[in-house]
Design a protein around this motif. Structure first.
Motif, mmCIF file in Angstrom:
data_model
loop_
_atom_site.group_PDB
_atom_site.id
_atom_site.type_symbol
_atom_site.label_atom_id
_atom_site.label_comp_id
_atom_site.label_asym_id
_atom_site.label_seq_id
_atom_site.Cartn_x
_atom_site.Cartn_y
_atom_site.Cartn_z
ATOM 1 N N UNK A 163 73.222 54.997 35.456
ATOM 2 C CA UNK A 163 72.531 54.468 36.637
ATOM 3 C C UNK A 163 73.390 54.726 37.872
ATOM 4 N N UNK A 164 74.717 54.709 37.691
ATOM 5 C CA UNK A 164 75.614 55.005 38.805
ATOM 6 C C UNK A 164 75.451 56.414 39.330
ATOM 7 N N UNK A 165 75.242 57.370 38.436
ATOM 8 C CA UNK A 165 75.003 58.752 38.851
ATOM 9 C C UNK A 165 73.581 58.925 39.392
ATOM 10 N N UNK A 166 72.616 58.311 38.696
ATOM 11 C CA UNK A 166 71.205 58.580 39.000
ATOM 12 C C UNK A 166 70.741 57.914 40.299
ATOM 13 N N UNK A 167 71.165 56.665 40.513
ATOM 14 C CA UNK A 167 70.508 55.839 41.522
ATOM 15 C C UNK A 167 70.460 56.479 42.905
ATOM 16 N N UNK A 168 71.567 57.068 43.392
ATOM 17 C CA UNK A 168 71.500 57.672 44.729
ATOM 18 C C UNK A 168 70.563 58.885 44.795
ATOM 19 N N UNK A 169 70.089 59.389 43.649
ATOM 20 C CA UNK A 169 69.213 60.570 43.635
ATOM 21 C C UNK A 169 67.765 60.243 43.277
ATOM 22 N N UNK A 170 67.466 58.984 43.031
ATOM 23 C CA UNK A 170 66.140 58.662 42.481
ATOM 24 C C UNK A 170 65.003 59.072 43.409
ATOM 25 N N UNK A 171 65.254 59.000 44.711
ATOM 26 C CA UNK A 171 64.182 59.348 45.650
ATOM 27 C C UNK A 171 64.171 60.838 46.019
ATOM 28 N N UNK A 172 65.109 61.592 45.460
ATOM 29 C CA UNK A 172 65.075 63.042 45.666
ATOM 30 C C UNK A 172 64.261 63.633 44.527
ATOM 31 N N UNK A 173 62.966 63.708 44.746
ATOM 32 C CA UNK A 173 62.083 63.958 43.599
ATOM 33 C C UNK A 173 62.272 65.321 42.954
ATOM 34 N N UNK A 174 62.925 66.237 43.677
ATOM 35 C CA UNK A 174 63.152 67.558 43.074
ATOM 36 C C UNK A 174 64.303 67.537 42.071
ATOM 37 N N UNK A 175 65.093 66.489 42.117
ATOM 38 C CA UNK A 175 66.220 66.407 41.176
ATOM 39 C C UNK A 175 65.703 65.903 39.823
ATOM 40 N N UNK A 176 65.861 66.730 38.800
ATOM 41 C CA UNK A 176 65.447 66.349 37.440
ATOM 42 C C UNK A 176 66.559 65.501 36.824
ATOM 43 N N UNK A 177 66.182 64.406 36.203
ATOM 44 C CA UNK A 177 67.213 63.481 35.694
ATOM 45 C C UNK A 177 67.000 63.216 34.196
ATOM 46 N N UNK A 178 68.080 63.344 33.433
ATOM 47 C CA UNK A 178 68.028 63.139 31.985
ATOM 48 C C UNK A 178 69.049 62.092 31.548
ATOM 49 N N UNK A 179 68.586 61.097 30.822
ATOM 50 C CA UNK A 179 69.469 60.122 30.188
ATOM 51 C C UNK A 179 69.504 60.425 28.695
ATOM 52 N N UNK A 180 70.700 60.388 28.115
ATOM 53 C CA UNK A 180 70.847 60.804 26.709
ATOM 54 C C UNK A 180 71.252 59.602 25.864
ATOM 55 N N UNK A 181 70.359 59.209 24.976
ATOM 56 C CA UNK A 181 70.646 58.085 24.080
ATOM 57 C C UNK A 181 71.320 58.576 22.805
ATOM 58 N N UNK A 182 71.913 57.597 22.088
ATOM 59 C CA UNK A 182 72.611 57.916 20.850
ATOM 60 C C UNK A 182 71.608 57.960 19.703
ATOM 61 N N UNK A 183 71.383 59.158 19.171
ATOM 62 C CA UNK A 183 70.415 59.325 18.081
ATOM 63 C C UNK A 183 71.000 59.060 16.700
ATOM 64 N N UNK A 184 72.298 58.783 16.624
ATOM 65 C CA UNK A 184 72.928 58.421 15.344
ATOM 66 C C UNK A 184 72.620 59.418 14.248
#
Lengths: 418, 274
Positions: free
Chosen positions: A261-282
């Protein structure tokens, strides 16, 4: 149900949440026992006051610069970029940058939040600090700021995690913290958080609880996000300096989700920026209770003070989950991520333990950087994604922690005798 | 809101001029059959109001005794449907003793709030205590519960100051549960003199009965805490009695049901002898 999901509402901004009661759409809120409510409300007020106080910002900035070592570099991972270009079947291969938050004092992004919260604790006149920790990165950061400000500190850590992250346990002791191994449940992060909450409810008068991730009752998700947003703010400036434009793609790992969220939040309104969060699939999302991907493999519920996606059974009992990474081994996720998932602004994916271990080794060999197992998850997704992107796509991955704490565990997985 | 079994029970206690005994056990602890027998025996043993715990995997406000009790029940296969079923079965032979379901929000939320409230009413539940739903979230569960005729019992604590108390009391019904310590269930015994003052403070702000709980283990403690209060809650001591009665394999023995009921009898006798 109180609120309809804002997923179907037309949004002017993705950055205006939470509302005054701590909701991000359906998610968030303040689901805590009455004993804690007055304190949570005090904290909310203290944070409002601090935000409006230039002296607070000045002190935090001073500590970030001279104590934590910010700004962390934005590093062009040249050899990995070449590697991905060689791997690309389409002649592509994104230009990969790392945000080097593993170079911060204490070795991860966790210090960003701890410096902010210890200043809040002091403003509130609290004399004792408690915290939970999974991988021990947050525990070390808390023990560090407590040493720096001369406050006694107790860290709750699952007994399983105490074993698999022993270097961090030793660091906490050396910094003067008391580490309380938690044996209830599976002895991981969720159980440590339960025990920290039990301590807090017992010692509420003098104790401040430094929650390590952007989860928990309001205002924690908001304030942790705000303190971590320095990551994304720096990336914006640094990328403008390096490339003259914003990045196209952001990738970060998600346990509770504070680095992301620290990386993403300042970019959330820049809609051209694609954002990926990676969860632990174990072991894989298809393995029952074999992963820690609460958004990809869970459902909404209420735990640890907030409504969010949880790993749980159909009776509402929380599952333990599994990840090779102690820092991602948590059955919930910060509520803002749950909301960003439902609004579709961020795409949440998962990678397996095995893929994360491969990324760990690739990074060490290609870049001379031993990543923590947590950002190794982010890199595992970058390994899949970067070769499919065009060469002019600029990708930033948050290298949120270094792997020193993991070398013994990884050596064990890889069968290396030490 | 219409009169509930809880209202009638407190009126009866007042007429008898004594403080009531509120007993807590987890539904399904140590196994469904034994738990049913404990529940069925509680009124005759002297329980005036029954709190039945809805087991949860992560009981954050509870101490080791109730944590273990909750986990024993879950391990023995307890689920929300079975807890509601226990109440329905109890109601076949007892239509007077109030039953309050107590627990955490998530199992209710996942069951579905509306469906849960309807099924609770159908089963014969009288009230709810949901530890982690504060008054700030009243419209989620508290107000819908009141609308279907269930009491929603709120906890007041030593940190609930004068400014906050009206908010806590606003939609509370049935009784107010005063948490005698800042802490988890089953922790250190409360300071009796302090509790008396606190109960006075709460009674000055409401006409509702006040029950006091957390840390009450013996008849003697119950007796002294009861002064000035309308009821005393005992929980951890009862589930500890269950735990101590279990065989080596963790299964119930012939001692389990009497161990709980005898303890309840002793507590009830102490409260009636003042």
């Amino acid at each position: 149900m109180t609120t309809t999901s804002t997923a179907d509402a037309k949004l002017n901004s993705y950055r205006s949440g939470p509302d005054e009661r701590g909701h991000f759409g359906l998610f968030g809120g303040r689901f805590v026992a009455e004993t804690l409510m007055p304190l949570i409300l005090d904290l909310e007020q203290a944070y409002k006051d601090a935000k409006a106080d230039p002296a607070f910002h000045a002190e935090l900035e001073y500590l970030n610069t001279f104590y934590a070592g910010r700004p962390s570099p934005l590093y062009f991972a040249e050899r990995l970029t070449e590697h991905f270009r060689a791997e690309s079947k389409t002649g592509g291969g994104a230009k990969v940058y790392f945000k080097r938050d593993e170079l911060n004092h204490t070795g991860s992004h966790k210090i960003n939040n701890c410096l902010g919260q210890i200043l809040l604790a002091r403003r509130m006149g609290k004399t004792r600090i408690i915290a939970e920790t999974g991988a021990g990165q947050h525990g070390v950061a808390v023990a560090t700021v407590c040493a720096r400000f001369g406050l006694p500190c107790e860290i709750y850590m699952g007994a399983t995690d105490v074993k698999r992250q022993s270097p961090n346990v030793a660091r906490m002791y050396m910094l003067g913290a008391k580490v309380n191994p938690v044996t209830s449940g599976a002895g991981t992060l969720k159980d440590a958080m339960n025990e920290a909450l039990r301590d807090w409810v017992t010692n509420v008068e003098n104790t401040y609880y430094i929650i390590g991730t952007a989860a928990g009752p309001h205002p924690y998700p908001e304030l942790v996000r705000d303190f971590q947003s320095i990551i994304g703010k720096e990336v914006r400036e640094q990328m403008m300096a390096a490339e003259g434009r914003l990045p196209d793609t952001l990738v970060a790992c998600i346990g509770g989700g504070s680095n992301a969220i620290g990386l993403f939040h300042p970019f959330l309104d820049d809609e051209k920026v694609k954002i990926f969060g990676v969860e632990a699939g174990g072991h894989g999302l298809e393995v029952p209770n074999g992963h820690a991907a609460s958004m990809n493999g869970g459902s909404p519920g209420v735990l640890h003070g907030n409504r969010t996606y949880l790993l749980q059974d159909d009776d509402g009992q929380i599952l333990e989950g599994h990840s090779i990474s102690a820092g991602l081994d948590y059955p919930g996720v910060g509520p803002e991520h749950s909301w960003l998932k439902d609004t579709g602004r961020v795409k949440y994916v998962s990678v397996t333990d095995k893929e994360a271990l491969e990324a760990f080794q690739l990074c060490a060999r290609q870049e001379g950087i031993i990543p923590a197992l947590e950002p190794a998850h982010a890199l595992a997704h970058v390994m899949k994604l970067a070769p499919t992107l065009p060469q002019n796509d600029i990708l930033v991955m948050n290298m949120c922690g270094r792997g020193d704490k993991d070398v013994f565990a990884v050596a064990g997985y890889l069968g290396i005798a030490i | 809101m219409t009169e509930t079994r809880i209202d009638r029970r407190f009126a009866k206690l007042k007429a008898e001029d004594r403080a009531g005994l509120v007993t807590f056990v987890s539904a399904g602890d140590p196994d469904p059959e034994t738990s049913k027998r404990i529940l069925a025996g509680l009124p005759a043993a002297g329980a005036d109001i029954i709190e039945l715990g809805m087991p949860f995997s992560d009981p954050m406000a509870d101490g080791p005794a109730i944590q273990a009790s909750s986990l024993r029940a879950l391990k023995a296969g307890q689920r929300m449907t079975k807890t509601l079923g226990m109440v329905a079965e109890f109601r076949k032979s007892d239509n007077e003793t109030p039953i309050v379901l107590m627990g955490y929000y998530n199992p209710i939320y996942v069951y579905g709030n509306e469906r849960f409230l309807a099924d609770a009413v159908k089963a014969g539940v009288d009230g709810l205590i949901v530890v982690d739903v504060p008054p700030e979230a009243d419209e989620e569960l508290c107000l819908p519960a009141l609308a279907v005729g269930l009491n929603f019992i709120r906890l007041a604590t030593p940190t609930t100051d004068a400014k906050r108390l009206p908010k806590v009391l606003a939609n509370t019904s049935g009784f107010v549960y005063y948490v005698s310590i800042t802490g988890i269930t089953g922790a250190a015994a409360p300071d009796v003199a302090k509790v008396h003052g606190e109960v006075k403070r709460i009674k000055a702000a409401t006409t509702l009965p006040v029950a006091v709980g957390f840390g009450v283990k013996t008849g003697e403690q119950a007796q002294s805490i009861a002064k000035g209060a309308d009821a005393v809650v005992v929980g951890s001591a009862l589930v500890s009695a269950i735990e101590k009665s279990l065989g080596e394999n963790g299964a119930a023995t012939g001692e389990t049901v009497p161990a709980v009921l005898d303890l309840v009898k002793g507590l009830a006798a102490a409260l009636r002898s003042r």
